[in-house]
Design a protein around this motif. Structure first.
Motif, short mmCIF file in Angstrom:
data_model
loop_
_atom_site.label_atom_id
_atom_site.label_comp_id
_atom_site.label_asym_id
_atom_site.label_seq_id
_atom_site.Cartn_x
_atom_site.Cartn_y
_atom_site.Cartn_z
N VAL A 6 0.87 -1.18 0.00
CA VAL A 6 0.00 0.00 0.00
C VAL A 6 0.91 1.23 0.00
N ALA A 7 0.86 2.00 -1.09
CA ALA A 7 1.86 3.06 -1.27
C ALA A 7 1.28 4.30 -1.93
N ASN A 8 1.81 5.43 -1.56
CA ASN A 8 1.56 6.70 -2.23
C ASN A 8 2.61 7.68 -1.72
N GLN A 9 3.08 8.57 -2.59
CA GLN A 9 4.09 9.54 -2.18
C GLN A 9 3.45 10.80 -1.60
N LYS A 10 2.28 10.65 -1.05
CA LYS A 10 1.61 11.72 -0.32
C LYS A 10 1.04 11.12 0.96
N GLY A 11 1.22 11.84 2.05
CA GLY A 11 0.69 11.38 3.32
C GLY A 11 -0.78 11.73 3.48
N GLY A 12 -1.43 11.11 4.44
CA GLY A 12 -2.80 11.44 4.78
C GLY A 12 -3.85 11.02 3.79
N VAL A 13 -3.57 9.99 2.98
CA VAL A 13 -4.53 9.57 1.96
C VAL A 13 -5.23 8.26 2.33
N GLY A 14 -4.86 7.67 3.47
CA GLY A 14 -5.54 6.45 3.91
C GLY A 14 -4.73 5.18 3.75
N LEU A 142 7.92 -2.03 -2.82
CA LEU A 142 7.42 -2.21 -4.19
C LEU A 142 8.05 -3.44 -4.85
N ALA A 143 9.34 -3.66 -4.60
CA ALA A 143 10.03 -4.80 -5.22
C ALA A 143 9.57 -6.13 -4.65
N ALA A 144 9.03 -6.11 -3.42
CA ALA A 144 8.66 -7.36 -2.75
C ALA A 144 7.30 -7.89 -3.16
N CYS A 145 6.48 -7.07 -3.81
CA CYS A 145 5.07 -7.45 -3.99
C CYS A 145 4.71 -7.72 -5.44
N GLU A 146 3.52 -8.31 -5.61
CA GLU A 146 2.96 -8.48 -6.95
C GLU A 146 1.71 -7.65 -7.17
N GLN A 147 1.21 -7.03 -6.10
CA GLN A 147 0.02 -6.18 -6.19
C GLN A 147 0.26 -4.91 -5.40
N ILE A 148 0.04 -3.76 -6.04
CA ILE A 148 0.21 -2.47 -5.38
C ILE A 148 -1.13 -1.77 -5.30
#
Length: 254
Positions: A6-14, A142-148
């Motif tokens: 679960v990733a995003n380069q912005k904080g506070g998005v859930g 990101l490198a560890a997963c198959e679903q983002i």
């Protein structure tokens, strides 16, 4: 074992709410689930009432174990939660030093992937909560997963931040030997506001079928659940937010 980041380069998005809620829903379905906190701010850890600064082990040990990395490095650092089959690999503030101390070392981007491979027989799912900064920690996740999963608050500034995340995913895709999937998840949607509707429409127009065909609504019960240090599916299973996450889980499990 399935690994979702679960990733995003912005904080506070859930991001943390998404990680906790999906992880708890999977655990309630009978799966063994590990949540991994890779954010030095440790929001995911604190959600469960865990102060990793007071623990003997954390995800930091995975990055610093070197040749001593083993399944015990991961398993010994796990913390239990209120759900029997849901476990937490907590973060620590020391993670903030990794970019400076180890960021240029060869192979640093695959350490988390190697560690999770060592325990793949122990878990059905791993969900990784990322910091909002591109560095060693996000690259590993990101490198560890198959679903983002990319949670995006349905408001203008959050959409601008999404552009940076998409560029990061393109770079990572170029460096990956295999393909991975990503899903943009509209969060904090308030149907009463014009801004939320316009933001959602722009998301769909720009990213098409990469956007989940649903929304996570604003739900004050999420705040209540976090204050109670309890995953929303346990604290408020019939809330509209949890029901929305159930729909999201169904769509990404297909």
């Amino acid at each position: 074992m399935k690994i979702w980041t679960v990733a995003n380069q912005k904080g506070g998005v859930g991001k943390t709410t998404t990680t906790v809620t999906l992880g708890a829903l999977l655990a309630q379905k009978g799966y063994r689930v590990m949540l991994v906190d890779t954010d030095p701010h440790a929001s995911l850890s604190y959600y469960f009432g865990v102060d990793s600064e007071e623990l003997s082990g954390s995800v930091y040990d995975v990055f610093t174990a070197g040749s001593n990395l083993s399944s015990d490095t991961v398993l010994d650092a796990l913390c239990p939660t209120k759900l029997d089959s849901l476990f937490l690999l907590p973060a620590t503030m020391a993670l903030a030093t990794l970019d400076r101390s180890m960021g240029t070392q060869s192979g640093m981007g695959l350490l988390l992937k190697k560690a999770l491979h060592l325990v793949e027989s122990e878990f059905d799912y791993v969900l990784i909560d990322c910091p909002p900064v591109l560095g060693v920690l996000m690259v590993n996740a990101l490198a560890a997963c198959e679903q983002i999963l990319v949670p995006v608050q349905t408001e203008y500034l959050a959409l601008k931040g999404l552009d940076r995340m998409m560029r990061t995913l393109e770079i990572m895709r170029g460096n990956q030997s295999g393909e991975y999937q990503f899903t943009i998840v509209p969060t904090m949607y308030d149907k009463r506001t014009k801004a939320a509707l316009e933001s959602y429409q722009r998301l769909k127009q720009t990213y098409g079928d990469k956007v989940w065909n649903g929304v996570i609504p604003v739900d004050t019960r999420f705040r209540d659940a976090s204050q109670a240090l309890t995953p929303p599916p346990v604290y408020c299973p019939k809330s509209r937010g949890v029901i929305a996450y159930e729909r999201l889980l169904t769509s990404i499990e297909q």
